[in-house]
Design a protein around this motif. Structure first.
Motif, PDB file in Angstrom:
ATOM      1  N   LEU A 149       0.829  -1.194   0.000  1.00  0.00           N
ATOM      2  CA  LEU A 149       0.000   0.000   0.000  1.00  0.00           C
ATOM      3  C   LEU A 149       0.866   1.247   0.000  1.00  0.00           C
ATOM      4  CD1 LEU A 149      -2.439  -1.044   2.882  1.00  0.00           C
ATOM      5  CD2 LEU A 149      -2.714  -1.443   0.446  1.00  0.00           C
ATOM      6  N   ALA A 150       0.411   2.294  -0.704  1.00  0.00           N
ATOM      7  CA  ALA A 150       1.078   3.595  -0.690  1.00  0.00           C
ATOM      8  C   ALA A 150      -0.008   4.661  -0.618  1.00  0.00           C
ATOM      9  CB  ALA A 150       1.939   3.792  -1.931  1.00  0.00           C
ATOM     10  N   TRP A 151       0.244   5.731   0.115  1.00  0.00           N
ATOM     11  CA  TRP A 151      -0.768   6.767   0.284  1.00  0.00           C
ATOM     12  C   TRP A 151      -0.125   8.139   0.427  1.00  0.00           C
ATOM     13  CZ3 TRP A 151       0.424   3.029   3.836  1.00  0.00           C
ATOM     14  CH2 TRP A 151       0.992   3.464   5.037  1.00  0.00           C
ATOM     15  N   THR A 152      -0.950   9.177   0.202  1.00  0.00           N
ATOM     16  CA  THR A 152      -0.526  10.553   0.418  1.00  0.00           C
ATOM     17  C   THR A 152      -1.082  11.021   1.751  1.00  0.00           C
ATOM     18  OG1 THR A 152      -0.551  11.008  -1.952  1.00  0.00           O
ATOM     19  CG2 THR A 152      -0.636  12.910  -0.474  1.00  0.00           C
ATOM     20  N   PRO A 153      -0.237  11.500   2.678  1.00  0.00           N
ATOM     21  CA  PRO A 153      -0.728  11.905   4.004  1.00  0.00           C
ATOM     22  C   PRO A 153      -1.724  13.049   3.905  1.00  0.00           C
ATOM     23  CG  PRO A 153       1.657  11.675   4.028  1.00  0.00           C
ATOM     24  CD  PRO A 153       1.233  11.617   2.590  1.00  0.00           C
ATOM     25  N   PRO A 154      -2.728  13.080   4.771  1.00  0.00           N
ATOM     26  CA  PRO A 154      -3.679  14.192   4.788  1.00  0.00           C
ATOM     27  C   PRO A 154      -3.013  15.463   5.296  1.00  0.00           C
ATOM     28  CG  PRO A 154      -4.042  12.771   6.662  1.00  0.00           C
ATOM     29  CD  PRO A 154      -3.021  12.082   5.800  1.00  0.00           C
ATOM     30  N   THR A 155      -3.526  16.612   4.852  1.00  0.00           N
ATOM     31  CA  THR A 155      -2.956  17.904   5.247  1.00  0.00           C
ATOM     32  C   THR A 155      -3.973  18.822   5.897  1.00  0.00           C
ATOM     33  OG1 THR A 155      -3.396  18.823   3.048  1.00  0.00           O
ATOM     34  CG2 THR A 155      -1.232  17.800   3.415  1.00  0.00           C
ATOM     35  N   GLN A 156      -5.263  18.428   5.901  1.00  0.00           N
ATOM     36  CA  GLN A 156      -6.311  19.271   6.461  1.00  0.00           C
ATOM     37  C   GLN A 156      -7.215  18.491   7.395  1.00  0.00           C
ATOM     38  OE1 GLN A 156      -8.405  20.919   3.066  1.00  0.00           O
ATOM     39  NE2 GLN A 156      -7.107  22.741   3.052  1.00  0.00           N
ATOM     40  N   ASN A 157      -7.804  19.217   8.351  1.00  0.00           N
ATOM     41  CA  ASN A 157      -8.862  18.658   9.174  1.00  0.00           C
ATOM     42  C   ASN A 157     -10.174  18.724   8.402  1.00  0.00           C
ATOM     43  OD1 ASN A 157      -7.386  18.166  11.712  1.00  0.00           O
ATOM     44  ND2 ASN A 157      -7.140  20.396  11.729  1.00  0.00           N
ATOM     45  N   ALA A 158     -11.193  18.095   8.927  1.00  0.00           N
ATOM     46  CA  ALA A 158     -12.490  18.074   8.256  1.00  0.00           C
ATOM     47  C   ALA A 158     -13.076  19.466   8.070  1.00  0.00           C
ATOM     48  CB  ALA A 158     -13.463  17.200   9.043  1.00  0.00           C
ATOM     49  N   PRO A 189       3.409   9.071  11.590  1.00  0.00           N
ATOM     50  CA  PRO A 189       2.824   9.886  10.524  1.00  0.00           C
ATOM     51  C   PRO A 189       3.737  10.076   9.333  1.00  0.00           C
ATOM     52  CG  PRO A 189       3.507  11.277  12.353  1.00  0.00           C
ATOM     53  CD  PRO A 189       3.649   9.866  12.825  1.00  0.00           C
ATOM     54  N   GLY A 190       5.029   9.762   9.485  1.00  0.00           N
ATOM     55  CA  GLY A 190       5.960   9.925   8.385  1.00  0.00           C
ATOM     56  C   GLY A 190       5.928   8.793   7.372  1.00  0.00           C
ATOM     57  N   LEU A 191       5.304   7.656   7.726  1.00  0.00           N
ATOM     58  CA  LEU A 191       5.237   6.540   6.790  1.00  0.00           C
ATOM     59  C   LEU A 191       4.212   6.798   5.696  1.00  0.00           C
ATOM     60  CD1 LEU A 191       5.431   3.316   9.010  1.00  0.00           C
ATOM     61  CD2 LEU A 191       7.221   4.350   7.621  1.00  0.00           C
ATOM     62  N   THR A 192       4.521   6.382   4.494  1.00  0.00           N
ATOM     63  CA  THR A 192       3.570   6.482   3.385  1.00  0.00           C
ATOM     64  C   THR A 192       3.454   5.159   2.626  1.00  0.00           C
ATOM     65  OG1 THR A 192       5.311   7.302   1.899  1.00  0.00           O
ATOM     66  CG2 THR A 192       3.983   8.947   3.074  1.00  0.00           C
ATOM     67  N   ARG A 193       4.070   4.102   3.153  1.00  0.00           N
ATOM     68  CA  ARG A 193       3.975   2.782   2.531  1.00  0.00           C
ATOM     69  C   ARG A 193       3.892   1.708   3.613  1.00  0.00           C
ATOM     70  NH1 ARG A 193       5.236   2.284  -2.859  1.00  0.00           N
ATOM     71  NH2 ARG A 193       5.934   4.202  -3.882  1.00  0.00           N
ATOM     72  N   TYR A 194       3.194   0.651   3.280  1.00  0.00           N
ATOM     73  CA  TYR A 194       3.089  -0.464   4.223  1.00  0.00           C
ATOM     74  C   TYR A 194       2.712  -1.705   3.423  1.00  0.00           C
ATOM     75  CZ  TYR A 194       2.097  -2.985   8.555  1.00  0.00           C
ATOM     76  OH  TYR A 194       2.123  -3.877   9.596  1.00  0.00           O
ATOM     77  N   THR A 195       3.183  -2.859   3.858  1.00  0.00           N
ATOM     78  CA  THR A 195       2.831  -4.117   3.207  1.00  0.00           C
ATOM     79  C   THR A 195       2.070  -5.012   4.169  1.00  0.00           C
ATOM     80  OG1 THR A 195       4.752  -4.040   1.732  1.00  0.00           O
ATOM     81  CG2 THR A 195       3.732  -6.185   2.062  1.00  0.00           C
TER      82      THR A 195
END
Length: 229
Positions: A149-158, A189-195
């Protein structure tokens, strides 16, 4: 809510002018000498120790888990000791070497709380990045499929305000859409990948959430479907 996208794959001085001055010199008294001026020595500043190492992220029921960090101190006379926070109940920790060892049982299956191992010379402390250990049962660890999995971290609250206290993520998954029976917490929070490892063959449905330092969790991200053959 998490913003961004998943990318998933399944895989096994001075101034001018002058001034005149005048003065009177005091007579010297025979035998009278001025005391020597001494400069007190300054002790060298203490240097912090270093510590490194990458602990395994998984452990297996009935099998010994072992991790020992590498640490040193720039000050040769300093003696290092080690500390740990959130030590797993199934493991022992050696404060002399920093070794974390243990054999988990069936009741330990799942992810640990974030663990911190640090080296100290009695003045300064240097820690490894926090890590978790996911304990798997023997059957699950013996084989199975994997999904990267790879993702872009969120930058805003709801509410649209800037997100400044992101703490981590949770990966939720299951074999039925919108019914996530399993989850993995990633307290980094610094991770953007996980298997995800040791998955059964078939269709897997995956979604993510993010959480802040106060524990507030976002809604689920868009669900992703992966077929594992």
């Amino acid at each position: 809510m998490i913003s961004g996208t998943f990318a998933l794959t399944g895989c096994g001085g001075g101034g001018g002018g002058s001034e005149a001055t005048a003065g009177v010199q005091a007579p010297t008294v025979p035998g009278d000498t001025a005391p020597p001026v001494s400069n007190p020595s300054t002790a060298p500043a203490n240097k912090a120790p270093t510590i490194s190492g990458k602990p395994a992220a998984t452990a297996t029921v009935g099998q010994t888990y072992s991790f020992t960090p590498t640490a040193s101190d720039p000050d040769p006379s300093d003696k290092l000791t080690f500390t740990i926070a959130n030590k797993p109940a199934w493991a022992a920790f050696d404060t002399t070497t920093g070794a974390l060892t243990g054999t988990p049982t069936d009741k330990d299956v799942g992810a640990t709380a974030p663990i911190e191992i640090a080296a100290t010379d009695g003045i300064a402390v240097t820690a490894l990045p926090n890590f978790t250990i996911t304990v798997m049962n023997a059957a699950a660890s013996s084989g199975g499929k994997s999904v990267s999995l790879a993702w872009t971290p969120p930058t805003q609250n709801a509410d649209g305000s800037a997100l400044t206290d992101l703490k981590g993520y949770k990966i939720h998954y299951g074999t039925e859409s919108q019914n996530y029976t399993e989850n993995v917490a990633i307290d980094n929070p610094g991770l953007t990948r996980y298997t995800l490892d040791s998955l059964p063959a078939g269709t897997l449905y995956i979604a993510m959430t993010a959480y802040n330092a106060a524990g507030a969790e976002s809604p689920f991200s868009q669900e992703v479907t992966v077929k594992l053959n």
